[in-house]
Design an enzyme around this catalytic site. Structure first.
Site, short mmCIF file in Angstrom:
data_model
loop_
_atom_site.label_atom_id
_atom_site.label_comp_id
_atom_site.label_asym_id
_atom_site.label_seq_id
_atom_site.Cartn_x
_atom_site.Cartn_y
_atom_site.Cartn_z
N THR A 1 2.84 13.06 -7.34
CA THR A 1 2.03 11.95 -6.85
C THR A 1 2.29 10.78 -7.78
O THR A 1 1.80 10.76 -8.89
CB THR A 1 0.54 12.31 -6.88
OG1 THR A 1 0.34 13.54 -6.22
CG2 THR A 1 -0.27 11.23 -6.22
N GLN A 2 3.11 9.84 -7.34
CA GLN A 2 3.44 8.71 -8.22
C GLN A 2 2.44 7.59 -8.04
O GLN A 2 2.24 6.79 -8.92
CB GLN A 2 4.83 8.19 -7.88
CG GLN A 2 5.85 9.28 -7.75
CD GLN A 2 6.88 9.21 -8.84
OE1 GLN A 2 6.71 8.46 -9.79
NE2 GLN A 2 7.94 9.97 -8.70
#
Lengths: 277, 266
Positions: free
Chosen positions: B44-45
């Site tokens: 999850t950037q």
């Protein structure tokens, strides 16, 4: 009659539906020196007989602190007991790290029992040869459990295991009804009396026994020798009858005779075994 | 080798930050694969659908928690009925801001945790302190793998008469306090709470205080929506209110005839 045919493997049933290897493991517990436990609503006391092999050696440690709120006394193969204590300590610390909360004793005992059961169902393992008296505190109060090599566990008000434990059990059976309301000091006194029963006439001194207490407001701690000896002296039980009138006058004749010379030697005997820790 | 590519990733994201003021859902994955050599698939950037602040306070009988029901997709307020406060076991409440899908993942973890706790069937149960500690471990471990659960969580509850209120952030920072807020709530709600919170607030006083904070957030936080839920947890049990709206007040004298005195404006 068939014992010798079906007792080679733990994974072999006898025709009568028994696992002999597991039963032999329970025998090993009976051969170990005595350990007893008793509890009230708020405290649990563990005590055990600690005899050194010879005057030159130290005695084996049979009571282990597992966490601030859990302690264990063992009887049987002390090496197995040490390994299981390490497992218990590990479980407690991991639970405390994840949940910042003490591991409930009941859950630890079930995990221990499951671990013991595995060893009764694998052909390449053997059952643990040690019985464990687990004393602990959790939300619902004080608890005392007994873990068998078979993988069974039971909760007790008071119990004794190891050699000559029957004598202690008889004493405890007489007294257990008043334990729930006992004070901490009365519990320790009863524990020392029970230990004395297993000694069958030998003198009770702090060099042969170890006592540990855990309770509400008191972390698990092993009482040091001086404290135990002063408690023994205080309760006047080294070789004499208990102050509460006990109708069963076992050993009273022999003890009264040995009491007088023993008193004089009591102080000196504290220093008797050179390697006492 | 790993460390230099992570360093490259961080530097690259900083460069990207400058190019685009805020990462938006329209940021494409190709841009990132150009910069990373590993085929990292699960990280999850940046968050996609987010919830805004959660506020929690201790009051006389337990904990009160408030959150609105908005789920924003960048600058669009896409979902308006997202429940961001949920029950955990018998004794705790959890409120989440940040990525909604990660919150759903956390609820699955907690569901399993509580299930196993109940399966022991032994009279012991996990309280809010234990849940908070567990989530701290989870969040911190994910952060260490550079794959965070993009949430700020508020955990509150009562067990055996002890009230507990704490928070965990997406990088595992955790603490306990008498009043907690996430996101914008830290800047807009907590100053109000520091002034007006007391140990012995009644339920009505607590709700009024929370509504005051939520109203302030509604005025000033662009991702807030005017549909809130307030949850209460006490020794006896837990209730989550039905969603309702706050009254807002726009009759300020500066808004009447705003152009008077400004030559040439309309």
């Amino acid at each position: 009659m068939f014992r010798n045919q079906y007792d080679t493997d733990v994974t072999t049933w006898s025709p009568a539906g028994r696992l002999f290897q597991v039963e032999y493991a329970m025998e090993a517990v009976k051969q170990g020196s005595a350990a007893i436990g008793l509890r009230s609503k708020t405290h649990v006391v563990l005590a055990c007989v600690n005899k050194a092999n010879s005057e030159l050696s130290s005695h084996q440690r049979k009571i282990f602190k597992v966490d601030d709120h859990i302690g264990v006394a063992i009887a049987g193969l002390t090496a197995d007991g040490r390994v299981l204590s390490r497992y218990m300590r590990s479980e407690c610390i991991n639970y405390g790290y994840t949940y910042e909360s003490p591991l409930p004793v009941g859950r630890l005992v079930v995990q221990l029992a499951d671990k013991a059961q595995v060893c009764t169902q694998r052909s390449w393992k053997r059952p643990y040869g040690v019985g464990l008296l687990v004393a602990g505190l959790d939300e619902s109060g004080a608890h005392l459990y007994y873990n068998c090599p078979s993988g069974n566990y039971f909760e007790y008000q008071a119990f004794a295991i190891g050699s000559r434990s029957q004598a202690a059990k008889t004493y405890l059976e007489r007294k257990f009804e008043k334990f729930p309301e006992s004070s901490r000091d009365d519990l320790v006194k009863d524990a020392l009396f029970a230990i004395r029963e297993t000694l069958q006439g030998e003198k009770l001194t702090s060099t042969v026994c170890t006592v540990a207490v855990i309770g509400v407001g008191e972390v698990f701690n092993i009482l040091d020798q001086k404290t135990v000896q002063s408690l023994i002296n205080e309760f006047e039980i080294s070789g004499e009858e208990a102050p509460t009138n006990e109708s069963a006058a076992e050993q009273s004749g022999g003890d009264a005779g040995g009491a007088a010379p023993d008193q004089g030697g009591a102080a000196a005997e504290e220093e008797a075994a050179p390697m006492d820790i | 080798m790993m460390r230099t590519s992570f360093a490259a990733l961080i530097i690259a994201s900083c460069i990207l930050m400058r190019a685009f003021v805020k990462p938006s859902p329209l940021h494409t994955l190709e841009m990132d694969t150009l910069l990373t050599s590993e085929g990292d698939s699960q990280r999850t950037q940046y968050p996609y659908v987010t919830g805004t602040s959660v506020i929690g306070i201790k009051y006389k009988d337990g904990i009160l928690m408030a959150a609105d029901m908005g789920g924003s997709y960048g600058s669009t307020i896409r979902y308006k009925s997202v429940e961001r406060i949920k029950q955990v076991g018998k004794h705790s409440l959890i409120g989440a801001s940040g990525e909604i899908s990660d919150f759903q993942e956390i609820l699955k973890y907690l569901d399993e945790l509580i299930l196993h706790d109940n399966m022991w069937d032994d009279g012991n149960s996990l309280g809010p302190k234990e849940v908070h500690s567990y989530l701290t471990r989870v969040m911190y471990n994910r952060r260490n793998k550079f794959d965070p659960l993009w949430n700020s969580l508020v955990i509150g509850g009562v067990k055996n008469g002890h009230k507990y209120l704490g928070s965990v952030s997406m990088i595992g920072v955790n603490f306990e306090d008498d009043h907690i807020a996430t996101g914008f709530g830290n800047h807009l709600a907590r100053p109000l709470l520091r002034e007006e919170w007391r140990e012995d607030l009644s339920f009505e006083e607590g709700v009024k205080l929370l509504e005051k904070c939520m109203r302030n957030l509604l005025y000033r936080d662009r991702s807030a929506v005017n549909k809130i839920q307030i949850a209460k947890i006490t020794e006896e049990g837990l209730t989550v209110s039905q969603p309702y709206s706050l009254k807002t007040f726009w009759i300020f004298s500066a808004f009447q005839n705003p152009t008077v005195g400004a030559e040439g404006s309309w």
